[in-house]
Scaffold this motif. Structure first.
Motif, PDB file in Angstrom:
ATOM      1  N   ALA A 222       1.112  -1.483  -0.336  1.00 50.86           N
ATOM      2  CA  ALA A 222       0.624   0.016   0.074  1.00 50.86           C
ATOM      3  C   ALA A 222       0.779   1.451  -0.075  1.00 50.86           C
ATOM      4  CB  ALA A 222      -1.278   0.181   1.401  1.00 50.86           C
ATOM      5  N   HIS A 223       1.730   1.314   0.518  1.00 51.79           N
ATOM      6  CA  HIS A 223       3.008   2.564   0.861  1.00 51.79           C
ATOM      7  C   HIS A 223       3.838   2.403  -0.635  1.00 51.79           C
ATOM      8  CE1 HIS A 223       0.694   2.591   4.923  1.00 51.79           C
ATOM      9  NE2 HIS A 223      -0.340   3.482   3.960  1.00 51.79           N
ATOM     10  N   LEU A 224       3.920   1.407  -1.022  1.00 48.45           N
ATOM     11  CA  LEU A 224       5.294   1.048  -1.769  1.00 48.45           C
ATOM     12  C   LEU A 224       5.872   2.610  -2.646  1.00 48.45           C
ATOM     13  CD1 LEU A 224       7.296  -0.602  -2.535  1.00 48.45           C
ATOM     14  CD2 LEU A 224       5.782  -1.734  -4.552  1.00 48.45           C
ATOM     15  N   TYR A 269      -5.389   9.796  -0.178  1.00 44.70           N
ATOM     16  CA  TYR A 269      -5.871   8.106  -1.220  1.00 44.70           C
ATOM     17  C   TYR A 269      -5.550   6.933  -1.074  1.00 44.70           C
ATOM     18  CZ  TYR A 269      -5.416  11.101  -5.237  1.00 44.70           C
ATOM     19  OH  TYR A 269      -5.222  12.486  -6.059  1.00 44.70           O
ATOM     20  N   ARG A 270      -6.656   6.312  -1.990  1.00 44.22           N
ATOM     21  CA  ARG A 270      -6.990   4.393  -0.873  1.00 44.22           C
ATOM     22  C   ARG A 270      -6.846   4.096  -2.070  1.00 44.22           C
ATOM     23  NH1 ARG A 270     -11.249   0.529   2.403  1.00 44.22           N
ATOM     24  NH2 ARG A 270     -10.115  -1.510   1.834  1.00 44.22           N
ATOM     25  N   LYS A 278      -9.687  -7.371   9.509  1.00 45.85           N
ATOM     26  CA  LYS A 278      -8.955  -5.751  10.206  1.00 45.85           C
ATOM     27  C   LYS A 278      -9.329  -4.888   9.031  1.00 45.85           C
ATOM     28  CE  LYS A 278      -4.333  -5.184   9.178  1.00 45.85           C
ATOM     29  NZ  LYS A 278      -3.324  -4.490   9.409  1.00 45.85           N
ATOM     30  N   ALA A 279     -10.050  -3.385   9.479  1.00 40.11           N
ATOM     31  CA  ALA A 279     -10.844  -2.341   8.583  1.00 40.11           C
ATOM     32  C   ALA A 279      -9.664  -2.227   7.987  1.00 40.11           C
ATOM     33  CB  ALA A 279     -11.310  -1.206   9.489  1.00 40.11           C
ATOM     34  N   ALA A 280      -9.877  -1.409   6.771  1.00 39.42           N
ATOM     35  CA  ALA A 280      -8.735  -1.102   5.427  1.00 39.42           C
ATOM     36  C   ALA A 280      -7.785   0.176   5.924  1.00 39.42           C
ATOM     37  CB  ALA A 280      -8.889  -1.217   4.043  1.00 39.42           C
ATOM     38  N   ASP A 281      -9.089   0.841   6.775  1.00 41.32           N
ATOM     39  CA  ASP A 281      -8.466   2.225   7.414  1.00 41.32           C
ATOM     40  C   ASP A 281      -7.386   1.953   8.547  1.00 41.32           C
ATOM     41  OD1 ASP A 281      -9.751   3.790   5.892  1.00 41.32           O
ATOM     42  OD2 ASP A 281     -11.438   3.733   7.737  1.00 41.32           O
ATOM     43  N   GLU A 282      -7.196   0.810   8.937  1.00 35.64           N
ATOM     44  CA  GLU A 282      -5.850   0.646   9.686  1.00 35.64           C
ATOM     45  C   GLU A 282      -4.728   1.356   9.662  1.00 35.64           C
ATOM     46  OE1 GLU A 282      -5.853  -3.318  12.442  1.00 35.64           O
ATOM     47  OE2 GLU A 282      -7.856  -2.841  12.200  1.00 35.64           O
ATOM     48  N   ILE A 283      -5.008   1.182   7.723  1.00 38.33           N
ATOM     49  CA  ILE A 283      -3.603   1.583   6.584  1.00 38.33           C
ATOM     50  C   ILE A 283      -4.312   3.069   6.285  1.00 38.33           C
ATOM     51  CG2 ILE A 283      -2.380   1.040   4.265  1.00 38.33           C
ATOM     52  CD1 ILE A 283      -3.381  -1.944   4.760  1.00 38.33           C
TER      53      ILE A 283
END
Length: 534
Positions: A222-224, A269-270, A278-283
């Protein structure tokens, strides 16, 4: 204060390090990639893909000295083997026509061959040359140091001609033949890494390349690229503090307030799919690197990312496929729609998501669909203005003048001027793109008010039914009701009869009821009535 330089306009890892610029360390994510494989990674333009490719190239060339102090150098036992690297950036090749593209790719492959002292490769297609180049490099370096193939902006030749389907399709054929060469080279390759903006289907571009793994929506990567808020606060803390200290931006809450403003403008951005358990918003969501760097340099909020590449192809596609303006509300898509791009059939959600003008809001596990939204103020303001300007065949500067007039009219409670300004805009919308739906006129109304930062609530629910539009200014609250081919009196009567206004008696502002009627014959407002309540 001694600060590292900002890497403005620098997409080369080596240059960033040697110029003592800020490098946001992504090597912990990169480490998962370098074990080997065949990967595809899509992100919008100016999001850090080219820097990522350059970083991978430096790493595989064994330039350990450039990585001093990074996570991979400090926290792993990576052995830094030297691999031959074929790094192709398709934004840097000539692409005026399919013939020019093929010839340009061949020239670039010849240059890489010369750099590795394996001589010129004389063949008729770029795909044949790629195959021979890979095999010769493998023979020279051996099986322990297999070839690394990095292709950046793989879809650039197609996107440059996206509004001309015949040319775009011929470009796709050239690239398809080129990429098909990869499928027979697996035993010679350690890593294949391909980046771009769009995700064309395997059958249309990557036919036979079954080992290609799409990591674009993989939460592990996700954070690449992009900046998280944590990265922004850590790597750019000196620059943020400098802006606060120099009072370049009027702030009372220090860097926290500044980051909150940056979040509103450039974050949101997501790209990753929902997570199991778990919730994607944890990223953390991502900031646009290009806009953040430009703001930190100028200390001025502006639409940097949007203005760096006016989306002319996007507007042409809107016009070509006749997307309605209502389509921008409540966008939803499943995984396949988000990740597959076809030049002959381009869904609006796919186009907006892959090009960075929409992002994932949330995921519905029951319907297995994603809800999309515009990620931040920069994108929302710029895109809506561009679309509205395109509809009315006006320049954005002219739209800005209209927006100022609308705001001033509502602030002064001058409904005559307000409605006349709206009518003037409707009259400029070409007859061919208007439709006989109340929703169409209401949506234009809503977008214009949204753009003047009045934050309208469209179809706000009450305990009886939905109100068409509510707008607040500093002194007044407006309740709008719209009708199509009926009367303004009927619209106003509905507000009163349904008691929409009673929920706002305690708001401390003057309440103004407005009934508006549109005519599908004249494609405009034909009448309006106003009732002011104290």
């Amino acid at each position: 204060m001694c600060m590292k330089r900002l890497p403005l306009g620098i997409q080369t890892f080596e240059k960033i390090i040697e110029s003592d610029c800020v490098y946001v360390d992504k090597t912990s994510y990169i480490y998962e990639l370098i074990q080997g494989g065949c990967f595809f990674f899509a992100r919008p333009r100016r999001f850090g893909k080219s820097l990522l490719c350059s970083t991978l190239s430096s790493l595989f060339l064994g330039h350990r000295e450039l990585f001093k102090g990074t996570w991979i150098e400090k926290s792993t036992n990576y052995k830094w083997p030297v691999h031959p690297v074929i790094h192709l950036d398709l934004s840097q090749v000539s692409r005026e026509s399919p013939e020019v593209l093929n010839a340009s790719l061949m020239r670039r492959l010849d240059i890489i061959a010369e750099e590795h002292d394996i001589g010129p490769i004389g063949h008729s297609t770029a795909g044949e040359m790629l195959g021979i180049l890979v095999m010769r490099l493998f023979k020279k370096f051996g099986s322990k140091n297999r070839v690394v193939l990095i292709i950046d902006e793989y879809d650039k030749p197609i996107l440059d001609h996206i509004e001309k389907i015949e040319i775009a399709d011929k470009m796709r054929e050239v690239l398809k033949n080129f990429y098909e060469a990869i499928k027979g080279l697996d035993k010679y390759l350690h890593l294949v890494f391909i980046t771009g903006v769009t995700r064309f289907s395997k059958t249309s571009l990557f036919s036979g390349l079954n080992q290609l793994v799409n990591i674009s929506m993989d939460p592990r990567f996700a954070h690449l690229v992009g900046y998280t808020e944590g990265e922004l606060r850590f790597y750019f803390r000196d620059h943020l503090q400098h802006i606060v200290d120099e009072k370049n931006v009027s702030l009372k809450g220090g860097t926290d307030e500044l980051v909150a403003m940056l979040q509103n403008w450039y974050d949101g951005y997501r790209f990753w799919r929902d997570l199991t358990g778990k919730a994607a918003d944890e990223i953390a969501r991502l900031y646009t690197p290009f806009s953040v760097l430009n703001f930190l340099y100028t200390a001025d909020f502006s639409n940097y990312w949007f203005e760096s590449g006016t989306p002319t192809f996007l507007i042409k596609i809107f016009e070509q496929y006749h997307y309605s303006i209502e389509s921008f509300e409540n966008l939803t898509a499943d995984m396949n729609e988000l990740m597959t791009f076809d030049i002959t059939n381009i869904p609006l959600t796919t186009l907006l998501f892959q090009s960075g003008y929409a992002t994932i809001k949330n995921y519905d596990r029951v319907t297995q669909t994603y809800a999309l939204e515009m990620p931040n103020y920069e994108v929302r303001d710029s895109l809506l203005k561009t679309i509205v300007a395109s509809m009315a065949k006006q320049r954005v500067s002219e739209i800005n003048s209209t927006l100022v007039e609308l705001r001033q009219a509502l602030e002064k409670e001058n409904l005559d001027l307000f409605i006349n300004t709206i009518k003037k805009f409707y009259s400029m919308v070409p007859y061919t793109i208007t439709v006989d739906k109340e929703k169409y006129y209401q949506t234009i109304f809503f977008i214009l008010l949204q753009l003047v930062s009045l934050r309208p609530d469209v179809e706000k629910a009450t305990n009886i039914r939905r109100v068409d539009l509510i707008v607040e200014t500093s002194r007044a609250l407006y309740i709008f009701e719209f009708k199509l081919n009926k009367s303004a009196q009927e619209a106003l009567k509905q507000i009163v009869d349904m008691h929409y206004h009673e929920a706002y008696y305690g708001c401390g502002k003057k309440i103004i009821l407005v009934g508006v009627n549109f005519s599908s014959d004249v494609k405009n407002i034909t009448e309006f009535l106003v009732q002011k309540l104290q």
